[in-house]
Each structure stands twice: as structure tokens, then as C-alpha cells.
Design a protein around this motif. Sequence first.
Motif, short mmCIF file in Angstrom:
data_model
loop_
_atom_site.label_atom_id
_atom_site.label_comp_id
_atom_site.label_asym_id
_atom_site.label_seq_id
_atom_site.Cartn_x
_atom_site.Cartn_y
_atom_site.Cartn_z
N ASP A 1 0.86 -1.19 0.00
CA ASP A 1 0.00 0.00 0.00
C ASP A 1 0.89 1.24 0.00
N GLY A 2 0.92 1.93 -1.14
CA GLY A 2 1.75 3.12 -1.26
C GLY A 2 3.15 2.76 -1.71
N LEU A 3 3.38 2.78 -3.02
CA LEU A 3 4.71 2.48 -3.56
C LEU A 3 4.87 3.22 -4.88
N SER A 4 5.96 3.96 -4.99
CA SER A 4 6.30 4.66 -6.24
C SER A 4 7.72 4.27 -6.62
N ASP B 1 -1.75 -17.21 -0.14
CA ASP B 1 -3.17 -16.96 0.12
C ASP B 1 -3.67 -15.84 -0.79
N ALA B 2 -2.87 -14.77 -0.92
CA ALA B 2 -3.25 -13.65 -1.79
C ALA B 2 -2.11 -12.64 -1.83
N PHE B 3 -2.03 -11.92 -2.94
CA PHE B 3 -1.19 -10.74 -3.05
C PHE B 3 -2.13 -9.54 -3.22
N HIS B 4 -1.86 -8.46 -2.46
CA HIS B 4 -2.69 -7.25 -2.52
C HIS B 4 -1.82 -6.08 -2.96
N LEU B 5 -2.21 -5.45 -4.07
CA LEU B 5 -1.49 -4.28 -4.57
C LEU B 5 -2.44 -3.08 -4.53
N ARG B 6 -2.05 -2.06 -3.78
CA ARG B 6 -2.91 -0.89 -3.61
C ARG B 6 -2.06 0.38 -3.68
N ARG B 7 -2.52 1.34 -4.45
CA ARG B 7 -1.85 2.65 -4.61
C ARG B 7 -0.38 2.45 -5.00
N ASP C 1 -6.09 0.89 -7.62
CA ASP C 1 -5.33 2.11 -7.91
C ASP C 1 -3.87 1.80 -8.25
N VAL C 2 -3.68 0.93 -9.23
CA VAL C 2 -2.34 0.54 -9.67
C VAL C 2 -2.12 1.10 -11.07
N TRP C 3 -0.97 1.79 -11.26
CA TRP C 3 -0.66 2.47 -12.51
C TRP C 3 0.73 2.07 -12.99
N VAL C 4 0.85 1.83 -14.30
CA VAL C 4 2.15 1.58 -14.91
C VAL C 4 2.29 2.49 -16.12
N PHE D 1 2.09 8.25 -5.74
CA PHE D 1 1.48 7.98 -4.44
C PHE D 1 2.45 8.23 -3.29
N VAL D 2 3.74 8.08 -3.56
CA VAL D 2 4.77 8.39 -2.56
C VAL D 2 5.69 9.44 -3.19
N PRO D 3 5.33 10.71 -3.11
CA PRO D 3 6.14 11.74 -3.76
C PRO D 3 7.47 11.94 -3.05
N ASP D 4 8.34 12.65 -3.74
CA ASP D 4 9.66 12.97 -3.20
C ASP D 4 9.50 13.69 -1.86
#
Length: 358
Positions: A243-246, A268-274, A300-303, A339-342
Motif C-alpha cells: 500500500d503506497g509504492l512509487s 493466500d493472496a497478493f494485494h497491490l494498492r496505490r 489504484d495501480v498504474w504503470v 502515491f509516494v512523492p519525493d
Amino acid sequence: MEFQQPSSDQDAEPADGGAAAVTQAALQAWRRTALLASGVAVAAVVGLVAVLVTGRDQEDLAGPPPSGPEGAGAAEEPAVPTETPDAPEPVPAVAEEALTWAPPPLEDPETIEVDAGRASLDLDPDRDYVIELPPEPLDVPGGVVLNGGRNVVMIGGEIHISRPGQTGPDVRGLYLKDQTGVVHVEGVLFSGPELAEGINLDQRQGAVVQLQNLRFETVRAGPPEHHADIIQTWAGPRELRVDGLSGSTEYQGFFLLPKEFGDQPEPDAFHLRRVDITGTPDAGYLLWRDERGWPMTIEDVWVDRAQQDTRRGSVLWRDDQPENWWDGVEVGAPPDGPFVPDGVAGVDYVSPGYVSGD
């Protein structure tokens, strides 16, 4: 002519009676004048002394004369120097949105302060730990290695890779191996001109891995025969929570093969958020996973790739599969920026708290 002897009587007049009378009168007048002049002089001196004394007393009573230019009136109060307030210290940027997952509860944890001479740690699999990065960027070949431990928490700090290496592990930021509980990494900045691998996971003991508010400066191509990744797993974990990675990469973004090595069960699961991942023009796939059936949630995952190639198949591995693994992934940049700015992750990191209220 008969000579007459003068009389011995002091009151006898001179033989020339008129001249003697005049002389005597003049002498008496001179004496009176001298006495009068002496009296006047004495009076003048006394008066002068009195004037001086009186004037001095009046000055003492009146106090010192006012300062300032003539005619300015009473003296102004002296100016009180004003102190210039110190410039306020810069306030670190703070992530605005609360994180999804709080750190795990810790039981009698051991705190370990990492430095360049103590960056590779072997931990007790039955004990909890708090790992503290130094207050300045940690510049050490191979980054930080955490092997073992039960519940392990690391919040804030910067891992900086500035020296080239011969292999991938030489230029890696963080290696998490064989934790047995929950490992929580939050608010860490990964940087450096030779950074060529972000985080590697080898989790064969069933750990849950939480990665939140992380920022990766460009992950470089690295040594020959090495493929750079922001996150790569080749074993586990049982559950991955992001949750929250840039991050930016010259090669790949997430490379998710949780069953490549080991006999551990499928996740069990992988969760990718923001999450937002940016590739340079020569970058490869930004999201890659195996073809097994373990579940994955995406929010909210962007590439994005710098050359503006908007074809999903150019940045998402096997996007054409009927399972639609990458449903919900957007190709492009988040409209409100990373999501994680400088300035958010790093040595001055301040956690925004957690949805659970912890």
C-alpha cells in the motif's frame, strides 16, 4: 637768617601750612577710597561665590540636561534591539492517506541499530525485532539483509547504493528471508546511482510481508546477466500486502514468482494498492506474474513508460490470459502524481497512521 628747629610735637603743622593741609586731606581721601574699594571687591567675590554655589545646586536639582539635538525637548527612550527570530526548520512532507495495514504487535522486541558495519543480520526465528536505520542515508554494498526473525518492523530511513557491483546482490537495497511472522517495512527510500535491485523476497516459512509508503529512485540495469526489479519474489510469501509504492526502473517493475523455488504452499493472496511504476524508454514488463491460480487484488495501480507506449501488452506480462490477472491496472500516470512523492519516504519519514486507528 635765623634757623628754627622743628617742633617735636607730631601734630605740629609744616612750615608751609597750606600745602601740608592739602596733602593731609588727600591722604585721608585716598584711605577712604581704598577701604571702600576693598569692601566692594570683597562683596563682589562673595557674590560670585554665592552665584556659583547657587547655580551648582540648581543644576543638581534639575538633573542632567536632556540629550539629543538642541530644542528637541525631553530625551527619547533608548531603542530596544529586536531579536530576529530563527528561521523555522523545514517540515518534512507527510503522506496524507492512512495506510491499510498496521505493524504487527511485538512481544519484548529487540531493537537493532543498523550501520555500515552491521547491515547483514541473522535473527532468532522465535523473537520479535525493531530494525532502525541510521539518521542519515545508509550507503553500504548489498544494502540491508534480514535473515530470520518472527515479527520484524522497520520504519523510515534511506538505503543508498553508490558503488557498482559484480552481481545483483551487490547492488540490492533490501533482502528479506525466512521470517516466520509478519515483516513490516514502511517509509523507506531506496536511492543511489548504482541501485539495480530494490527488494528481494525469499519467504519459505509462511511469513506475511507488508510494504507501505516506499519510494524507489531509478533501479538501473545493473551488472551483466542481471535483470533489475523493483520487487522480486522467488519463494512466497504467504501473503504480500503493498500500500503506497512509487518507483522507476530501467528494466522491470514487479517480478512475482512465489513458487519458483521451495515447496511452500501457493500464496493466500497478493494485494497491490496505490502503486505507480514508471519505466524508462528501454524498460521491459512493469508487472509480471506466474500462471498459477493464487488470487491477487488490485486497487489504484498504474504503470507507465516514458516513450508513451499505451499498449497494455507492452508493459503487462500475459495480459491476454483469460484469468484477467491485471484487471484494474491503468496504463499511464496517476492523475494526482506519485502515491509516494519525493520527500515523504526517507530519514525524516512521518507515518500517517493506519486505517485500523493504530
